[in-house]
Design a protein around this motif. Structure first.
Motif, PDB file in Angstrom:
ATOM      1  N   UNK A  82       1.076  -1.078  -0.045  1.00  0.00           N
ATOM      2  CA  UNK A  82      -0.103   0.309   0.053  1.00  0.00           C
ATOM      3  C   UNK A  82       0.725   1.421   0.085  1.00  0.00           C
ATOM      4  N   UNK A  83       2.143   0.886   0.888  1.00  0.00           N
ATOM      5  CA  UNK A  83       2.890   2.840   0.449  1.00  0.00           C
ATOM      6  C   UNK A  83       3.303   2.556  -0.446  1.00  0.00           C
ATOM      7  N   UNK A  84       3.712   1.412  -1.095  1.00  0.00           N
ATOM      8  CA  UNK A  84       4.294   1.292  -2.815  1.00  0.00           C
ATOM      9  C   UNK A  84       3.403   2.113  -3.421  1.00  0.00           C
ATOM     10  N   UNK A  85       2.328   1.799  -3.607  1.00  0.00           N
ATOM     11  CA  UNK A  85       0.940   2.450  -4.441  1.00  0.00           C
ATOM     12  C   UNK A  85       0.960   3.749  -4.471  1.00  0.00           C
ATOM     13  N   UNK A  86       0.638   4.467  -2.849  1.00  0.00           N
ATOM     14  CA  UNK A  86       0.482   5.356  -2.213  1.00  0.00           C
ATOM     15  C   UNK A  86       1.365   6.264  -2.638  1.00  0.00           C
ATOM     16  N   UNK A  87       2.561   6.167  -2.895  1.00  0.00           N
ATOM     17  CA  UNK A  87       3.847   7.244  -3.758  1.00  0.00           C
ATOM     18  C   UNK A  87       3.696   6.905  -4.720  1.00  0.00           C
ATOM     19  N   UNK A  88       2.782   5.937  -5.810  1.00  0.00           N
ATOM     20  CA  UNK A  88       3.026   6.109  -7.366  1.00  0.00           C
ATOM     21  C   UNK A  88       1.346   6.727  -6.858  1.00  0.00           C
ATOM     22  N   UNK A  89       0.619   6.874  -6.793  1.00  0.00           N
ATOM     23  CA  UNK A  89      -0.546   7.403  -7.669  1.00  0.00           C
ATOM     24  C   UNK A  89      -1.603   8.401  -6.520  1.00  0.00           C
ATOM     25  N   UNK A  90      -0.686   8.760  -5.525  1.00  0.00           N
ATOM     26  CA  UNK A  90      -1.469   9.529  -4.477  1.00  0.00           C
ATOM     27  C   UNK A  90      -0.528  11.195  -4.288  1.00  0.00           C
ATOM     28  N   UNK A  91      -1.346  12.485  -4.417  1.00  0.00           N
ATOM     29  CA  UNK A  91      -0.691  13.562  -4.657  1.00  0.00           C
ATOM     30  C   UNK A  91      -0.175  13.649  -3.758  1.00  0.00           C
ATOM     31  N   UNK A  92       0.751  14.890  -3.389  1.00  0.00           N
ATOM     32  CA  UNK A  92       1.526  15.562  -1.620  1.00  0.00           C
ATOM     33  C   UNK A  92       0.095  16.565  -1.099  1.00  0.00           C
ATOM     34  N   UNK A  93       0.456  15.039   0.556  1.00  0.00           N
ATOM     35  CA  UNK A  93      -0.718  16.187   1.372  1.00  0.00           C
ATOM     36  C   UNK A  93      -1.565  17.468   1.148  1.00  0.00           C
ATOM     37  N   UNK A  94      -2.498  17.542   1.169  1.00  0.00           N
ATOM     38  CA  UNK A  94      -3.557  18.098   1.120  1.00  0.00           C
ATOM     39  C   UNK A  94      -4.298  19.280   2.456  1.00  0.00           C
ATOM     40  N   UNK A  95      -4.403  20.478   1.516  1.00  0.00           N
ATOM     41  CA  UNK A  95      -4.669  21.343   3.781  1.00  0.00           C
ATOM     42  C   UNK A  95      -6.140  21.206   2.978  1.00  0.00           C
ATOM     43  N   UNK A  96      -6.500  21.441   4.351  1.00  0.00           N
ATOM     44  CA  UNK A  96      -6.273  21.536   5.575  1.00  0.00           C
ATOM     45  C   UNK A  96      -5.605  20.189   6.564  1.00  0.00           C
ATOM     46  N   UNK A  97      -5.767  19.390   5.782  1.00  0.00           N
ATOM     47  CA  UNK A  97      -5.286  17.940   6.652  1.00  0.00           C
ATOM     48  C   UNK A  97      -4.626  17.305   6.596  1.00  0.00           C
ATOM     49  N   UNK A  98      -3.199  17.350   5.143  1.00  0.00           N
ATOM     50  CA  UNK A  98      -2.228  16.612   5.301  1.00  0.00           C
ATOM     51  C   UNK A  98      -1.982  15.533   4.831  1.00  0.00           C
ATOM     52  N   UNK A  99      -3.680  15.392   4.523  1.00  0.00           N
ATOM     53  CA  UNK A  99      -3.774  14.217   4.289  1.00  0.00           C
ATOM     54  C   UNK A  99      -3.355  14.270   2.909  1.00  0.00           C
ATOM     55  N   UNK A 100      -2.726  12.235   2.444  1.00  0.00           N
ATOM     56  CA  UNK A 100      -2.006  11.966   0.806  1.00  0.00           C
ATOM     57  C   UNK A 100      -4.215  11.759   0.047  1.00  0.00           C
ATOM     58  N   UNK A 101      -3.636  12.526  -1.195  1.00  0.00           N
ATOM     59  CA  UNK A 101      -4.664  12.100  -1.462  1.00  0.00           C
ATOM     60  C   UNK A 101      -5.033  11.811  -2.818  1.00  0.00           C
ATOM     61  N   UNK A 102      -5.716  10.873  -3.274  1.00  0.00           N
ATOM     62  CA  UNK A 102      -6.049   9.377  -4.356  1.00  0.00           C
ATOM     63  C   UNK A 102      -7.043  10.627  -5.614  1.00  0.00           C
ATOM     64  N   UNK A 103      -7.065  10.402  -6.378  1.00  0.00           N
ATOM     65  CA  UNK A 103      -7.722  10.768  -7.128  1.00  0.00           C
ATOM     66  C   UNK A 103      -8.907   9.097  -7.986  1.00  0.00           C
ATOM     67  N   UNK A 104     -10.078   9.931  -7.341  1.00  0.00           N
ATOM     68  CA  UNK A 104     -10.744   8.472  -7.343  1.00  0.00           C
ATOM     69  C   UNK A 104     -12.118   8.479  -6.797  1.00  0.00           C
ATOM     70  N   UNK A 105     -13.038   8.595  -7.592  1.00  0.00           N
ATOM     71  CA  UNK A 105     -14.975   9.759  -7.203  1.00  0.00           C
ATOM     72  C   UNK A 105     -15.282   8.798  -6.247  1.00  0.00           C
ATOM     73  N   UNK A 106     -15.140   7.237  -5.660  1.00  0.00           N
ATOM     74  CA  UNK A 106     -15.570   6.972  -4.436  1.00  0.00           C
ATOM     75  C   UNK A 106     -15.184   7.755  -2.962  1.00  0.00           C
ATOM     76  N   UNK A 107     -16.483   8.244  -2.306  1.00  0.00           N
ATOM     77  CA  UNK A 107     -15.395   9.347  -0.725  1.00  0.00           C
ATOM     78  C   UNK A 107     -14.736   8.021  -0.041  1.00  0.00           C
ATOM     79  N   UNK A 108     -13.598   7.569   0.558  1.00  0.00           N
ATOM     80  CA  UNK A 108     -13.496   6.515   1.042  1.00  0.00           C
ATOM     81  C   UNK A 108     -11.935   7.186   1.795  1.00  0.00           C
ATOM     82  N   UNK A 109     -11.811   6.900   2.164  1.00  0.00           N
ATOM     83  CA  UNK A 109     -10.447   7.721   4.184  1.00  0.00           C
ATOM     84  C   UNK A 109     -10.262   6.392   4.652  1.00  0.00           C
ATOM     85  N   UNK A 110      -8.550   6.082   4.649  1.00  0.00           N
ATOM     86  CA  UNK A 110      -7.802   4.908   5.576  1.00  0.00           C
ATOM     87  C   UNK A 110      -6.498   5.662   6.193  1.00  0.00           C
TER      88      UNK A 110
END
Length: 310
Positions: free
Chosen positions: A122-150
């Protein structure tokens, strides 16, 4: 030794059915989930020790102690003959005790290895697919229409949200969801869940193992809700849960995204009911009593085994 075996057997039986059933049906765990979580851990550990201890005590009874049984049996383990006093039932009990202990330990190890491999993937996929930390949360962002957090725990942690979730929630609601995920990481819930998943994997035919895993998972969700409730407030968290739940997705803890969607909608219902009721925690005396009970459940088999060791 026989008395010790009977006592441990009775404790194991109590911890295998009536006690966990009563705890899973009780209402008070929602008021103090940390206390209930400690009690569940005590039940699981104490039950396992009692079950194995009862078999060991019975199997070693002809020798009068565990050390005596080992001294008598190990030298003749291969060549024989079986020492006087030991029958087939004693040897079967000792074999079952050792086999059960090894089985539980191996399942814990293999479950931990599989979880770690999943986290690394999962860390490898996050590094590959996720955008840098978002404001105001600091979480990584995946480009996907389904609302999910994990979140992905371990030595290296990550909190991930999808663009669908960012678009669905306002800033306070998004902070509440990300705060929930980070609470899982800060409180090391993955280690607690790992032990109960391993227990369930080792004894899939044992109904209490499944009941315990589900109850513990629900309690960790409630504990993770408490962090954003204190920092952001009840209303943003409640609204976020309603919006995400009604969309068919979830914002729950998981070792990996494939585990992030909890099929049991009752967990979401219990979390919402707890937030809406604004339940007051148990008083100090009740919490202390339950912590002492959890400690005692583990201490009893340990003390009995120590007493019959020599």
């Amino acid at each position: 030794m026989i008395a010790a075996s009977v006592a441990l057997g009775a404790l194991a039986l109590a911890l295998a059915w009536p006690v966990p059933v009563a705890l899973s049906r009780a209402e008070w765990p929602a008021r103090s989930p940390a206390t209930a979580l400690a009690l569940w851990q005590g039940i699981a550990l104490g039950g396992g020790l009692s079950m194995i201890g009862a078999l060991l005590a019975f199997g070693a009874s002809p020798a009068g102690s565990l050390t005596g049984a080992a001294t008598a049996l190990l030298p003749v383990l291969v060549a024989g003959p079986i020492p006087d006093g030991f029958g087939v039932a004693h040897l079967a009990a000792l074999t079952l005790a050792v086999g059960l202990a090894v089985h539980l330990a191996l399942n814990l190890g293999t479950t931990a290895v599989r979880a770690e491999r999943a986290r690394r993937r999962q860390h490898r996929l996050i590094d590959l697919l996720a955008s840098p930390a978002s404001e105001p949360t600091g979480a990584r962002v995946l480009s996907h229409p389904m609302p999910v957090a994990y979140c992905v725990p371990g030595l290296r942690t990550a909190t991930v949200v999808t663009e669908g979730l960012v678009d669905l929630l306002d800033d306070d609601e998004l902070r509440a969801v990300v705060g929930h995920e980070r609470a899982h990481l800060d409180q090391l819930h993955h280690l607690v869940l790992l032990a109960f998943r391993a227990w369930h994997a080792a004894l899939p035919w044992f109904p209490i193992a499944n009941r315990a895993e589900r109850s513990v998972a629900t309690l960790t969700e409630m504990l993770a809700d408490d962090a954003p409730r204190r920092r952001v407030g009840v209303e943003p968290l409640r609204t976020a849960l309603l919006r995400v739940g009604s969309s068919g997705a979830t914002a729950a803890y998981a070792d990996a995204p494939v585990d992030a969607v909890d099929p049991d909608e009752r967990v979401l219902e219990r979390r919402l009911a707890r937030l809406e009721a604004d339940l007051r925690p148990l008083d100090a005396s009740a919490r202390n009593a339950n912590w002492l009970l959890a400690t005692g459940i583990v201490a009893v088999p340990v003390c009995v085994l120590a007493a019959i060791a020599f």
